[in-house]
Scaffold this motif. Structure first.
Motif, short mmCIF file in Angstrom:
data_model
loop_
_atom_site.label_atom_id
_atom_site.label_comp_id
_atom_site.label_asym_id
_atom_site.label_seq_id
_atom_site.Cartn_x
_atom_site.Cartn_y
_atom_site.Cartn_z
N GLY A 1 3.58 9.69 -4.64
CA GLY A 1 4.82 9.78 -4.74
C GLY A 1 4.22 7.60 -5.16
N ALA A 2 4.91 7.05 -6.12
CA ALA A 2 4.69 5.49 -5.71
C ALA A 2 3.90 5.54 -7.12
N ALA A 3 2.36 5.99 -7.20
CA ALA A 3 1.44 5.64 -7.65
C ALA A 3 1.72 4.78 -9.41
N ALA B 1 -5.32 5.17 0.84
CA ALA B 1 -4.20 5.44 1.57
C ALA B 1 -4.58 3.57 2.43
N ARG B 2 -5.17 2.69 1.31
CA ARG B 2 -6.03 1.24 1.57
C ARG B 2 -4.78 0.32 1.38
N THR B 3 -5.07 -0.15 1.85
CA THR B 3 -3.62 -2.06 1.79
C THR B 3 -4.26 -2.67 0.49
N MET C 1 -5.88 1.37 -8.32
CA MET C 1 -4.79 1.88 -8.13
C MET C 1 -5.47 2.91 -7.64
N ARG C 2 -6.45 3.97 -7.89
CA ARG C 2 -7.09 4.92 -7.60
C ARG C 2 -7.40 5.29 -6.34
N ALA C 3 -8.15 3.96 -5.94
CA ALA C 3 -8.94 4.71 -4.75
C ALA C 3 -8.29 4.07 -3.56
N GLY D 1 0.90 -1.17 -0.01
CA GLY D 1 0.52 0.33 0.38
C GLY D 1 1.29 1.88 0.03
N LEU D 2 0.25 2.43 -0.17
CA LEU D 2 0.78 4.11 -0.17
C LEU D 2 -0.27 4.60 0.48
N PRO D 3 0.23 5.19 1.79
CA PRO D 3 0.31 5.76 3.21
C PRO D 3 -0.07 7.61 2.49
#
Length: 249
Positions: free
Chosen positions: A138-140, A159-161, A152-154, A128-130
């Motif tokens: 970043g890292a999208a 910030a969910r995993t 990916m956007r959701a 995930g990306l928190p």
């Protein structure tokens, strides 16, 4: 503590990250990792690299405390460049890179795993990306290599995993195994790759990189511009201090 390289099998190099307690890397750690990956790829005896980590999880991103200790922006600039170099070193490694992921794979961890050629994960792995909860972006670019665009956007906005099993269902994780079996499973895949002709496998890596639909280095550097804008505006510190609970515009 740091980054080390071993040879667990013929043609395979294992690059291991160990920055206790959670593998949140300081600026120097990102550069050390980039150097180790590039060195392994340059070795003519290596045909595949396994990227692994010791401890509780694969990678927790950047060392937030290092950023907080810096009254200016030197640490932020340093980590921006360091992350970009480490992520690029995975993607540009002259031979395939297998990410061996256990536990948490967050922020910079997604940058590393997302740029790998294959991922073998433990059943307890989460990705995930928190970033939005930590005052960053970043890292999208790399999460988009693991899941479809709308998911990916959701995930990015909330910030969910996602679990290793969910990524396996999307086809972005090669295999999911119990944690004790993870090193063996990753090595098994790496050894199968390393059994190919060394010259041909390097040509194959270069060919596949050449047909990538997204220039991952340029795309990630574009994202980092907004990370720096958030820092300059003060919103990064405000959100980081409340861990996502602040109200902004």
């Amino acid at each position: 503590m740091g980054v080390s390289t071993s040879r667990p099998d013929k043609g395979v190099a294992r690059v291991t990250v160990d920055f206790p307690p959670v593998n949140a890397l300081p600026v120097r750690g990102w550069y050390e990792l980039a150097d180790a990956l590039r060195a392994a790829g340059r070795d003519p005896e290596v045909r595949c690299v396994v990227l692994a980590a010791e401890g509780r999880g694969f990678n927790a991103g950047v060392d937030i405390k290092e950023l907080q200790r810096d009254p200016g922006h030197d640490a932020l600039i340093g980590v921006n460049h360091g992350c970009a170099e480490a992520f690029a070193a995975v993607h540009d490694c002259a031979v395939p890179v297998v990410a061996e992921v256990a536990g948490f794979c967050l922020g910079g961890g997604v940058g590393l795993a997302g740029n790998a050629d294959a991922i073998v994960a433990a059943e307890d792995a989460v990705f995930g990306l928190p970033e939005l909860d930590r005052g960053a972006l970043g890292a999208a670019t790399h999460l988009a290599r693991l899941v479809p665009q709308h998911l990916m956007r959701a995930l990015y906005y909330t910030a969910r995993t996602v679990t290793a099993a969910e990524l396996h269902a999307h086809g972005s994780v090669w295999k999911v195994v119990p944690r004790p079996e993870l090193p063996g499973a990753a090595l098994e895949l790496a050894a199968e790759i390393a059994a190919k002709d060394g010259t041909l496998i390097r040509l194959a890596k270069a060919a596949l990189n050449g047909i990538d639909p997204v220039d991952v280095r340029r795309s990630y550097r574009f994202e980092q511009g907004f990370t720096f804008e958030a820092a300059l505006s003060g919103v990064a510190d405000r959100v980081r201090d409340t861990f996502g609970g602040g109200e902004g515009t």
